[in-house]
Enzyme design. Structure first.
Site, PDB file in Angstrom:
ATOM      1  N   ARG A  29     -33.990 -68.932 -47.329  1.00 33.26           N
ATOM      2  CA  ARG A  29     -32.591 -68.863 -46.877  1.00 33.26           C
ATOM      3  C   ARG A  29     -32.007 -67.458 -47.022  1.00 33.26           C
ATOM      4  NH1 ARG A  29     -31.148 -74.303 -46.049  1.00 33.26           N
ATOM      5  NH2 ARG A  29     -32.288 -75.675 -47.451  1.00 33.26           N
TER       6      ARG A  29
ATOM      7  N   ALA B 166     -29.195 -74.030 -40.155  1.00 34.98           N
ATOM      8  CA  ALA B 166     -30.629 -73.706 -40.288  1.00 34.98           C
ATOM      9  C   ALA B 166     -31.094 -72.702 -39.235  1.00 34.98           C
ATOM     10  CB  ALA B 166     -31.457 -74.978 -40.219  1.00 34.98           C
TER      11      ALA B 166
ATOM     12  N   ARG C 262     -30.390 -69.739 -53.415  1.00 32.24           N
ATOM     13  CA  ARG C 262     -31.138 -70.961 -53.086  1.00 32.24           C
ATOM     14  C   ARG C 262     -32.608 -70.613 -52.817  1.00 32.24           C
ATOM     15  NH1 ARG C 262     -27.786 -74.344 -48.841  1.00 32.24           N
ATOM     16  NH2 ARG C 262     -29.363 -75.881 -49.465  1.00 32.24           N
TER      17      ARG C 262
ATOM     18  N   TYR D 272     -22.563 -78.536 -50.706  1.00 27.93           N
ATOM     19  CA  TYR D 272     -21.640 -78.257 -49.602  1.00 27.93           C
ATOM     20  C   TYR D 272     -20.212 -78.760 -49.826  1.00 27.93           C
ATOM     21  CZ  TYR D 272     -26.027 -77.164 -47.262  1.00 27.93           C
ATOM     22  OH  TYR D 272     -27.228 -76.610 -46.940  1.00 27.93           O
TER      23      TYR D 272
ATOM     24  N   HIS E 216     -21.484 -68.882 -44.283  1.00 30.48           N
ATOM     25  CA  HIS E 216     -22.275 -69.943 -44.918  1.00 30.48           C
ATOM     26  C   HIS E 216     -21.450 -70.545 -46.040  1.00 30.48           C
ATOM     27  CE1 HIS E 216     -25.685 -68.836 -42.587  1.00 30.48           C
ATOM     28  NE2 HIS E 216     -25.429 -67.569 -42.881  1.00 30.48           N
TER      29      HIS E 216
ATOM     30  N   ARG F  40     -23.186 -86.031 -47.571  1.00 35.26           N
ATOM     31  CA  ARG F  40     -24.383 -85.889 -48.432  1.00 35.26           C
ATOM     32  C   ARG F  40     -24.341 -84.523 -49.099  1.00 35.26           C
ATOM     33  NH1 ARG F  40     -28.878 -85.267 -45.376  1.00 35.26           N
ATOM     34  NH2 ARG F  40     -30.073 -85.407 -47.294  1.00 35.26           N
TER      35      ARG F  40
ATOM     36  N   ASN G  36     -26.696 -80.200 -38.249  1.00 40.30           N
ATOM     37  CA  ASN G  36     -26.457 -81.030 -39.440  1.00 40.30           C
ATOM     38  C   ASN G  36     -25.097 -80.812 -40.087  1.00 40.30           C
ATOM     39  OD1 ASN G  36     -28.998 -82.472 -39.481  1.00 40.30           O
ATOM     40  ND2 ASN G  36     -29.928 -80.498 -39.958  1.00 40.30           N
TER      41      ASN G  36
ATOM     42  N   ASN H  68     -21.226 -70.482 -38.147  1.00 36.59           N
ATOM     43  CA  ASN H  68     -22.150 -70.934 -39.192  1.00 36.59           C
ATOM     44  C   ASN H  68     -23.346 -71.520 -38.448  1.00 36.59           C
ATOM     45  OD1 ASN H  68     -23.654 -72.097 -41.155  1.00 36.59           O
ATOM     46  ND2 ASN H  68     -21.944 -73.109 -42.197  1.00 36.59           N
TER      47      ASN H  68
HETATM   48  O1  CA2 Z   1     -24.502 -72.830 -46.541  1.00 35.26           O
HETATM   49  C1  CA2 Z   1     -24.435 -72.990 -45.316  1.00 35.26           C
HETATM   50  O2  CA2 Z   1     -23.374 -73.079 -44.705  1.00 35.26           O
HETATM   51  C2  CA2 Z   1     -25.729 -73.153 -44.510  1.00 35.26           C
HETATM   52  O3  CA2 Z   1     -25.562 -72.480 -43.256  1.00 35.26           O
HETATM   53  C3  CA2 Z   1     -25.890 -74.642 -44.283  1.00 35.26           C
HETATM   54  C4  CA2 Z   1     -27.220 -75.023 -43.589  1.00 35.26           C
HETATM   55  C5  CA2 Z   1     -28.407 -74.354 -44.286  1.00 35.26           C
HETATM   56  O4  CA2 Z   1     -29.582 -74.605 -43.539  1.00 35.26           O
HETATM   57  C6  CA2 Z   1     -28.216 -72.853 -44.437  1.00 35.26           C
HETATM   58  O5  CA2 Z   1     -29.323 -72.316 -45.128  1.00 35.26           O
HETATM   59  C7  CA2 Z   1     -26.934 -72.545 -45.205  1.00 35.26           C
HETATM   60  C8  CA2 Z   1     -27.405 -76.540 -43.636  1.00 35.26           C
HETATM   61  C9  CA2 Z   1     -26.310 -77.322 -42.999  1.00 35.26           C
HETATM   62  C10 CA2 Z   1     -26.556 -78.768 -43.242  1.00 35.26           C
HETATM   63  O6  CA2 Z   1     -25.363 -79.334 -43.724  1.00 35.26           O
HETATM   64  C11 CA2 Z   1     -25.431 -80.535 -44.362  1.00 35.26           C
HETATM   65  C12 CA2 Z   1     -24.240 -80.965 -44.912  1.00 35.26           C
HETATM   66  C13 CA2 Z   1     -24.204 -82.153 -45.588  1.00 35.26           C
HETATM   67  C14 CA2 Z   1     -25.343 -82.912 -45.717  1.00 35.26           C
HETATM   68  C15 CA2 Z   1     -26.521 -82.482 -45.174  1.00 35.26           C
HETATM   69  C16 CA2 Z   1     -26.577 -81.291 -44.486  1.00 35.26           C
END
Ligand code: CA2
Length: 149
Positions: free
Chosen positions: A112, A78, A108, A24, A101, A19, A12, A75
């Site tokens: 996580r 998930a 959060r 992010y 991350h 989004r 993702n 990174n």
């Molecule tokens: O904070 C981070 O970099 C994470 O690795 C991002 C993951 C999350 O599952 C980790 O707990 C923390 C999620 C990446 C998804 O990225 C998106 C970016 C924009 C819109 C939707 C998802």
């Protein structure tokens, strides 16, 4: 020959900048790649940059890095919270690994807070937004320089 560093991104993260900007930020994955290439250039690194939504593809790149790279910035997204396969691949790589991350995962949801990946990491960076990738490459450069000296 230039030192090669793999920068790997999990599921993702191709959606970055489209989004959830409150979590992010607004930078896209292309912007992150450009930041990494700039940071890599400062240290004389060749950056190999990949993203996949598939666990096996990430494992394959980690195994490739074992043969070709001096270090890995990852990174795992998930997969951080689920993947023994990525942990095992990183442990087998025998390379310095920096886990990144974008968000502060500790502020959060509780799930996580646990990372399957951290036991294989020399350092973990979270909560600095996409600048965390630059900090990871700078930190890796310092580690590699001190292990040479
Ligand atoms: O904070 C981070 O970099 C994470 O690795 C991002 C993951 C999350 O599952 C980790 O707990 C923390 C999620 C990446 C998804 O990225 C998106 C970016 C924009 C819109 C939707 C998802």
């Amino acid at each position: 020959m230039a030192t090669t560093v793999y920068v790997l991104n999990g599921p993702n993260l191709n959606l970055l900048g489209t989004r959830e900007p409150e979590i992010y930020g607004r930078a896209t994955l292309k912007d992150v790649e450009a930041l990494c290439r700039d940071a890599g250039q400062r240290h004389g690194f060749e950056i190999v940059f990949h993203q996949s939504n598939h666990e096996g593809a990430l494992v394959d790149w980690i195994q490739e890095a074992r043969r070709k790279a001096a270090g890995i910035v990852i990174n795992p997204a998930a997969y951080t919270h689920t993947s023994v396969a990525i942990l095992d691949a990183l442990l087998a790589s025998d390379l310095p690994v920096i886990e990144v991350h974008i968000s502060n995962v500790h502020a959060r949801e509780p799930f996580r807070r646990h990372s399957y990946i951290s036991p294989a990491a020399r350092a973990v960076i979270c909560g600095f937004g996409v600048n965390g990738y630059v900090l990871a490459i700078d930190g890796l450069a310092a580690m590699l320089a001190s292990s040479k000296g």
